[in-house]
Design an enzyme around this catalytic site. Structure first.
Site, PDB file in Angstrom:
ATOM      1  CG  HIS A 412     -35.228 -14.568  38.936  1.00 32.91           C
ATOM      2  ND1 HIS A 412     -34.991 -13.344  39.720  1.00 32.91           N
ATOM      3  CD2 HIS A 412     -34.518 -15.399  40.100  1.00 32.91           C
ATOM      4  CE1 HIS A 412     -34.666 -13.359  40.711  1.00 32.91           C
ATOM      5  NE2 HIS A 412     -34.389 -14.570  41.067  1.00 32.91           N
ATOM      6  NE  ARG A 413     -37.210 -13.163  30.839  1.00 32.60           N
ATOM      7  CZ  ARG A 413     -37.617 -13.410  29.642  1.00 32.60           C
ATOM      8  NH1 ARG A 413     -37.287 -13.297  28.616  1.00 32.60           N
ATOM      9  NH2 ARG A 413     -39.197 -13.977  29.769  1.00 32.60           N
TER      10      ARG A 413
END
Length: 439
Positions: A412-413
């Site tokens: 998700h980064r």
């Protein structure tokens, strides 16, 4: 100027490595970039290249031996310098035998002779199945690497005659030997102190479980420790999220049958999957990226790691430039990497890089699963089995179709939900329209 070649740190964080085989003999000239020695790490055998030119004056660590990172393994004589002078400058008195693997790292090492410098790794050394019995208490010289391999293969080292210096058992002595199939014996447990008689308790309902379950402890291999370390780090430090899609693959299976009907051509469903992954990155280039501490690194080419099950665990060799390959070329490349992975012959660079992985358990009948990311890659696609299921047809009726469930694990980064969903939709579109994979 004399050059002392030291054990390199091939794998990040590794403390030691082993010599798999020397590629240059004592007395031969070495050029910069020439493969000097094969180094064995937890996951692969790596050709270590000479960083400076010279003449190989002495080998300080024989094939099959292990040493800490930074330990001297060879001496190079500079241009115009005699081998004797180079050995003297390195603090080596003269020709002799390589040190034992059990010797300390700070011991003075002596070079092996020119005749024993290069291990004949291509041709196994004949091994006598039943060696003459040794005197009671005689010490057997075996490197830690050989002990580990023998334990994994179930080989009794008592029956192996060593071909290394001083009768040392080296890795090549295990080639061609079939190990036993018996499981390791259970570890003896200390006797428990006797207790005074206790009053009889009321009978309990039987649970069906054994009252004295037995077990065996299987020692961790270097690869298993590496897998545990990396995946625990990934799961605890990388914010995973998951997206699932069902793909109709009837058209893909039909196209695959047509392709494989052509003589000399053989492609798998997984080849289509990996090629469709590359096509989806071409459709959604922003997803072809990884996280670094300074920036999000986006790639123009598509390098994809393919998970391969091996006897000691799991390897993920990387196929480079997938977007430029034909389906047949891709299939050949994957089979080559998978074959060498199972034989333990991958090079370190073949296990590095890539922005994405594919893990396919469909051949085992697994319907669907979620995979753990392989850092620093930002995504991994878990592929389940193609199964016949009820599906809604275009006209609204219910029929039977072949469906394959895939699960995208994303970092998700790097990938927000909408971007990951866009990529997965592009992948599904290509899988369900397989001709788009070929163009």
């Amino acid at each position: 100027m004399t050059v002392i070649v030291r054990m390199p740190e091939i794998a990040t964080g590794s403390d030691e490595a082993a010599i798999a085989g020397w590629l240059v003999a004592v007395g031969e000239t070495v050029a910069v970039g020439q493969a000097l020695v094969e180094i064995e790490t937890e996951k692969a055998t790596v050709e270590f290249e000479a960083e400076q030119p010279g003449t190989l004056a002495g080998i300080l660590l024989a094939a099959g031996s292990t040493a800490p990172v930074g330990a001297p393994i060879a001496v190079l004589a500079a241009d115009g310098e005699s081998m004797a002078d180079a050995l003297a400058a390195a603090g080596v008195a003269g020709p002799g035998t390589a040190p034992s693997a059990e010797a300390g790292a700070d011991q003075v090492h002596k070079p092996v002779s020119a005749e024993a410098a290069v291990a004949p790794t291509a041709v196994p050394v004949p091994v006598q199945a039943a060696a003459a019995p040794e005197a009671p208490g005689a010490r057997r010289f075996v490197s830690p690497l050989v002990r580990k391999l023998a334990r994994e293969r179930g080989i009794d080292l008592v029956s192996v005659r060593g071909s290394g210096p001083g009768g040392r058992i080296v890795r090549r002595d295990l080639d061609g030997i079939g190990g036993g199939t018996a499981a390791p014996a259970a570890i003896p447990q200390p006797a428990q102190p006797s207790l005074p008689p206790q009053p009889a308790a009321a009978p309990l309902a039987s649970t069906g479980a054994s009252e004295s379950a037995e077990w065996v402890d299987v020692p961790h291999t270097g690869m298993r420790r590496a897998i545990a370390r990396r995946l625990a780090e990934s799961k605890s430090t990388v914010p995973h999220f998951y997206l699932v899609a069902d793909c109709r693959v009837d058209a893909l299976l039909e196209l695959r049958s047509q392709i494989n009907a052509v003589e000399g051509v053989r492609v798998s469903v997984n080849d289509f999957v990996v090629k469709a992954v590359a096509g989806a990155f071409r459709d959604v280039p922003a997803a072809n990226a990884i996280w670094t501490e300074e920036a999000t690194r986006r790639f123009t080419g598509v390098d994809i790691a393919v998970a391969v099950s091996v006897p000691a665990g799991l390897l993920t060799p990387v196929v480079r430039g997938v977007e430029r390959m034909s389906l047949g070329e891709l299939g050949t490349a994957i089979r080559d990497l998978a074959g060498r992975a199972r034989e333990g012959k991958l090079k370190q660079h073949e296990l590095e890089g890539g922005s994405f992985s594919v893990s396919n358990l469909g051949m085992y009948g697994t319907s669907e699963f979620a995979a753990i990311l392989n850092p620093p890659q930002s995504g991994i696609l878990a592929v389940g089995a193609a199964q016949q299921r009820p599906v809604v047809q275009a006209d609204g009726t219910v029929g039977v179709g072949t469906v394959m469930t895939v699960t995208l694990s994303a970092d998700h980064r790097v990938l927000d939900g909408a971007l990951a969903a866009e990529w997965l939709a592009a992948f599904t579109q290509r899988i369900e329209n397989p001709l788009s994979i070929l163009v």
